[in-house]
Structure formats: C-alpha cells, structure tokens
Scaffold this motif. Structure first.
Motif, PDB file in Angstrom:
ATOM      1  N   LEU A  26       6.017  -2.836  -4.351  1.00 39.85           N
ATOM      2  CA  LEU A  26       5.620  -1.481  -3.957  1.00 39.85           C
ATOM      3  C   LEU A  26       4.554  -1.623  -2.830  1.00 39.85           C
ATOM      4  O   LEU A  26       5.181  -0.573  -1.600  1.00 39.85           O
ATOM      5  CB  LEU A  26       4.822  -0.982  -4.543  1.00 39.85           C
ATOM      6  N   ILE A  27       4.070  -2.450  -2.062  1.00 39.18           N
ATOM      7  CA  ILE A  27       3.438  -2.824  -0.717  1.00 39.18           C
ATOM      8  C   ILE A  27       4.464  -2.925   0.288  1.00 39.18           C
ATOM      9  O   ILE A  27       3.641  -2.471   1.352  1.00 39.18           O
ATOM     10  CB  ILE A  27       2.552  -3.378  -0.404  1.00 39.18           C
ATOM     11  N   GLN A  28       5.342  -3.166   0.102  1.00 41.45           N
ATOM     12  CA  GLN A  28       6.825  -3.935   1.074  1.00 41.45           C
ATOM     13  C   GLN A  28       7.422  -2.319   1.805  1.00 41.45           C
ATOM     14  O   GLN A  28       7.840  -2.138   2.541  1.00 41.45           O
ATOM     15  CB  GLN A  28       7.495  -4.506   0.597  1.00 41.45           C
ATOM     16  N   MET A  29       6.474  -1.291   0.585  1.00 41.30           N
ATOM     17  CA  MET A  29       7.560  -0.204   0.766  1.00 41.30           C
ATOM     18  C   MET A  29       6.972   0.633   2.335  1.00 41.30           C
ATOM     19  O   MET A  29       7.681   1.400   2.900  1.00 41.30           O
ATOM     20  CB  MET A  29       7.706   1.270  -0.510  1.00 41.30           C
ATOM     21  N   LEU A  30       5.601   0.743   2.061  1.00 40.14           N
ATOM     22  CA  LEU A  30       5.381   1.078   3.723  1.00 40.14           C
ATOM     23  C   LEU A  30       4.732  -0.203   4.266  1.00 40.14           C
ATOM     24  O   LEU A  30       3.407  -0.973   4.629  1.00 40.14           O
ATOM     25  CB  LEU A  30       4.062   1.700   3.147  1.00 40.14           C
ATOM     26  N   ARG A  31       5.415   0.211   6.212  1.00 40.70           N
ATOM     27  CA  ARG A  31       5.223  -0.716   6.400  1.00 40.70           C
ATOM     28  C   ARG A  31       4.202  -0.492   7.661  1.00 40.70           C
ATOM     29  O   ARG A  31       4.385   0.590   8.351  1.00 40.70           O
ATOM     30  CB  ARG A  31       6.309  -1.173   7.639  1.00 40.70           C
ATOM     31  N   GLY A  32       3.097  -1.326   8.118  1.00 35.44           N
ATOM     32  CA  GLY A  32       1.970  -0.855   9.308  1.00 35.44           C
ATOM     33  C   GLY A  32       0.992  -0.088   7.806  1.00 35.44           C
ATOM     34  O   GLY A  32       0.061   1.348   9.141  1.00 35.44           O
ATOM     35  N   THR A  84      12.281   6.606  -2.342  1.00 39.72           N
ATOM     36  CA  THR A  84      12.239   5.577  -1.314  1.00 39.72           C
ATOM     37  C   THR A  84      12.190   5.759  -0.650  1.00 39.72           C
ATOM     38  O   THR A  84      10.457   5.971   0.012  1.00 39.72           O
ATOM     39  CB  THR A  84      14.127   6.139  -0.944  1.00 39.72           C
ATOM     40  N   PRO A  85      11.497   4.184   0.665  1.00 46.35           N
ATOM     41  CA  PRO A  85      11.211   3.672   1.014  1.00 46.35           C
ATOM     42  C   PRO A  85      10.892   4.922   2.625  1.00 46.35           C
ATOM     43  O   PRO A  85      10.447   4.822   3.271  1.00 46.35           O
ATOM     44  CB  PRO A  85      11.527   2.437   1.379  1.00 46.35           C
ATOM     45  N   VAL A  86      11.849   5.141   2.275  1.00 45.08           N
ATOM     46  CA  VAL A  86      12.298   6.545   3.999  1.00 45.08           C
ATOM     47  C   VAL A  86      11.659   7.669   3.559  1.00 45.08           C
ATOM     48  O   VAL A  86      10.226   8.080   4.332  1.00 45.08           O
ATOM     49  CB  VAL A  86      14.378   6.826   4.210  1.00 45.08           C
TER      50      VAL A  86
END
Length: 456
Positions: free
Chosen positions: A422-428, A366-368
């Motif tokens: 997929l790229i939007q899973m990690l912000r920054g 998951t993103p978290v």
C-alpha cells in the motif's frame, strides 16, 4: 577401524581431519601439539557427542581415550619433540581417509565438466607440441575418460541395488524419503537432465574422438606420445610404453559408444521410476496389514477342498490365476458433449451489466489513479491536510479512503513499511496522521492525516 563403536570414532576422526588437516587447514605431514588435537576432540564432543550420553566418562578423560584409540589404530602419528608430543597425519593415511570419505559420500558428479576437461587436455597436447611435459595431459585425459564411462555404467548398477533395498521397506514414508534422498539426490548424475538437450554436456565427445584419431594418425605426434610413455610409464621399455599409449587411446575412443551406455541408464532409471510409482500408489491405497491378509488367504486356499463353500463354484479349479483375480472390464461410457445454449440478453440486462462494470471501474484504485488524485489535490503545494481534500466523484472517495488506510500504516516499523504494497503505491509522497486532531467532512469522521512531498 575394527574396534567397538567404530562409527562413533569415525565421526570424531572426520571432524578432527576437517578442522586440522582439511582443505583450509594444514597439509598432511605438518605437526601440531597433542594438546591442540585433544582440545579439538573435546569441542567436537561438546558440540555433537556421538555417544550421546552412553558413556559416563568425564569429557577430558573421554577425549584422551578417543585420541589414544585413533593413535593406536594408526590414523594419527605421535612423535616426541623435546618435552612436547607432536601429532601429524601421514600423507598415505590422508589419501586413504580421502578415498574412504569420497566412497562414503557418493555425491552426484557433473559429467559435462569431465568431458570438457578431456577436450582441453587433448588440445594442450597438440598446442604445446614443443613442451615434452604436455604429453602428460594425454594420460590425464584418458583417466578422466575412464572415470566418466565407469561412473555412467556404475550408476545403472547402483540404481538397481538401491531400488532392491528400497522395495523391502515396509512404510511408505521410509520409501519416499529413501527414494528422493538416496536415489534422486545421490545416485543421479548431477547434470543427467541435460544429457538429452541441445547443449548437453557430451556434445564435445565428437571433437575428442576426432583429436584422438588425429594424434594417432600423425606420425610425429604419435612418436612424441610414445616416447613420453616409454620414458615415464615404461621406464625405458618401448614395448611397455606403446602398450600404455594404446591402452589410454582405447579409453578415449570408448567415448564413441557412450550412447549405448546412456540408453541402458535411461532404461534402468525408467524402470526404477515405474517401480517407485507403483509401490507408492500401492502403499497409499492398500489398507493396513493387507499383505498379511493375502498371505493367510493363500495359505487357507491351499488347505480347502475344491467344493468348499468358501470357494467360488464356477472358477473351474483355478482360484488365483491372473484371469480369476483380474478386475472385470467395464465398458467405457460414451461421452456426449453438452450443447452450448445461446442466450440473448434484453436491453435492460445489457444496461444493468454495463452499469455494474462502470460501478466496478469507479471503485478501483490503481497507483496511477491514486497518484493523479494526490497531484490534483496538492496542485503544486508541498503539503496539505485531510481537511482540505475534496471529493467530487466515487473514485475520489475511494482514493480518499486509500490515503486514510496508508496513513494508518505509517506507524509501522521502517523495515515493514519499506515492503508494504500500500505504501509503495505512492512514490515520493508520505501520508501520516497529524497528532490527535480529527477531520469531519460529509462522508466520514477520522483522525486528521497529512499528505506531503518527501525531500529528494
């Protein structure tokens, strides 16, 4: 326009009017040089020629021929100004064109806007009691009420006429296209679906009736309206003015019976929908040429004698009555509910199910979970490569593989990366490959990638 190819000329006239004397163009009566009109006609013929190659006439000659036909028919007026021919459209001709255009379009109308406008006009009559010209709003409200009622009544008639023409179409494709294009989009009242809701557009008709009665019962207001009607409608004749005022008042009070007309419209639309569904089902299920086969069978049936071998012997002389042609009734089969079987799992099966769920949970990314893994690996650093990433669990390995997959998406164009889930899973955080060097660990061998924080 009673000439040959009248539909083609009408198409060209519509484009010329929309370009030169339309809503965003000149007002009727303003003149333009003839050369400008012929150029507009030429551009219309170039963009979409109504004749579509039927005529072999050169374009400049054809444009002058079309212009002369429109001028001879009276749609365009030509006046000589010095050495230049000026062209204009008279206001009456423009009004006639607008009426014909509106009649041809027959777009759905919003009844709610008309009813609200009627109420606002009646309010202006009472609120602007010192302004004599405010009485004209009463006449405007009566005209709108008449148009509103006429549109509701006429819609039912148009539904009947349209369905009668649609059922004559042979193919199901033409019927479905005509039903949804001509019936649903053009005949329906635009806000018909809201007429039976709490915020329906006719909720103000009670206030309209109340204000109409109030103006009629108040002697001062009634005298003010009758005086205005006498001056402007009756031209000084009080009897004509009172008749005009009484006629407009009756038009406003007709809104009190609008429920009856809506009930008739509901019935017409319900019948139209039932006919459409029945015909569509028939067209889709019936084999080809079934109508012809049935017609031939009926003709042959009339020529056969009663004891013919092709006729059923126990029909009693009736072969095409509803009872003879109806399908035999089938007794409905009783539905028996299936008993729910209770299964008790053993300890081993429960343990295997628990283990299977743990395996699924450990392999979820998951993103978290991915963000926690990256933060734990960076540990306050700005960047790190895949060589220094550690794997201590199954979930860490799945997160590691996800970072490798995100790095492979970094070479995509910016417009695609911006919307990549997929790229939007990690912000920054940016994950990219580091040149052509390789990472070789205990689990896999791949191109080295770098995980780095993006600058704010």
């Amino acid at each position: 326009m009673g000439v040959a190819n009248s539909r083609h000329y009408w198409d060209v006239l519509s484009r010329v009017m929309a370009t030169l004397w339309g809503e965003d163009g000149r007002a009727p009566g303003e003149e333009v040089p003839k050369k400008v009109v012929t150029q507009v006609i030429e551009s219309c013929l170039i963009a979409d020629d109504p004749w579509d190659g039927e005529l072999q006439t050169p374009l400049n000659v054809l444009s002058h021929m079309v212009f002369n036909a429109l001028a001879d028919a009276g749609w365009l007026s030509v006046r000589r100004r010095g050495l230049v021919d000026m062209v204009t459209v008279k206001p009456r001709i423009s009004m006639l064109f607008t009426m014909l255009n509106d009649f041809a379009r027959q777009e759905p109308e919003y009844i709610g806007g008309q009813v609200r406008s009627i109420l606002l006009n009646l309010r202006s009559v009472t609120e602007d009691s010192t302004d004599p010209s405010a009485c004209s709003a009463y006449q405007t409200a009566a005209k709108q009420a008449r148009q509103c009622m006429a549109h509701i009544v006429n819609t039912g008639c148009r539904v009947q006429d349209l369905m009668d023409s649609l059922v004559e179409l042979e193919s199901a494709r033409d019927f479905v296209h005509g039903f949804f294009t001509d019936f649903v989009e053009r005949v329906y009242i635009a806000d018909y679906s809201e007429l039976r809701t709490r915020n329906h557009p006719l909720q103000y008709r009670g206030q309209i009736i109340e204000k109409t009665y109030a103006l009629q019962d108040d002697d001062a207001s009634r005298e003010r309206l009758v005086s205005w009607y006498t001056e402007h409608i009756g031209k000084g004749d009080r009897e004509r003015g009172e008749n005009a005022y009484r006629r407009d008042t009756n038009q406003l009070l007709r809104l009190n019976n609008i429920e009856d007309h809506l009930a008739r419209l509901d019935e017409e639309i319900k019948v139209a929908n039932q006919r459409a569904l029945a015909l569509i089902e028939y067209k889709l299920r019936a084999p080809k040429h079934l109508d012809k086969l049935i017609s031939r069978a009926c003709i042959a049936l009339t020529d056969m004698e009663e004891e013919h071998p092709a006729l059923p012997g126990d029909a009693g002389g009736v072969h095409w009555s509803p009872s003879a042609l109806a399908k035999p009734r089938k007794q409905a089969r009783e539905q028996v509910a299936t008993a729910v079987e209770e299964v008790e799992l053993t300890d081993e099966e429960l343990a295997m199910e628990w283990l299977r769920r743990r395996m699924i949970e450990n392999r979820k990314v998951t993103p978290v979970q991915l963000a926690n893994y990256v933060v734990r690996m960076l540990d306050g650093k700005q960047r790190m490569s895949s060589d220094t990433l550690s794997v201590t669990s199954i979930n860490d390995l799945c997160c590691y593989q996800r970072l490798l997959l995100i790095a492979s998406r970094d070479d995509a164009p910016l417009t695609q990366r911006r919307h990549d889930p997929l790229i939007q899973m990690l912000r920054g955080i940016r994950v990219r490959f580091d040149d052509d060097s390789m990472t070789n660990n205990d689990y896999m061998t791949h191109r080295r990638f770098v995980v780095e924080r993006e600058e704010a």
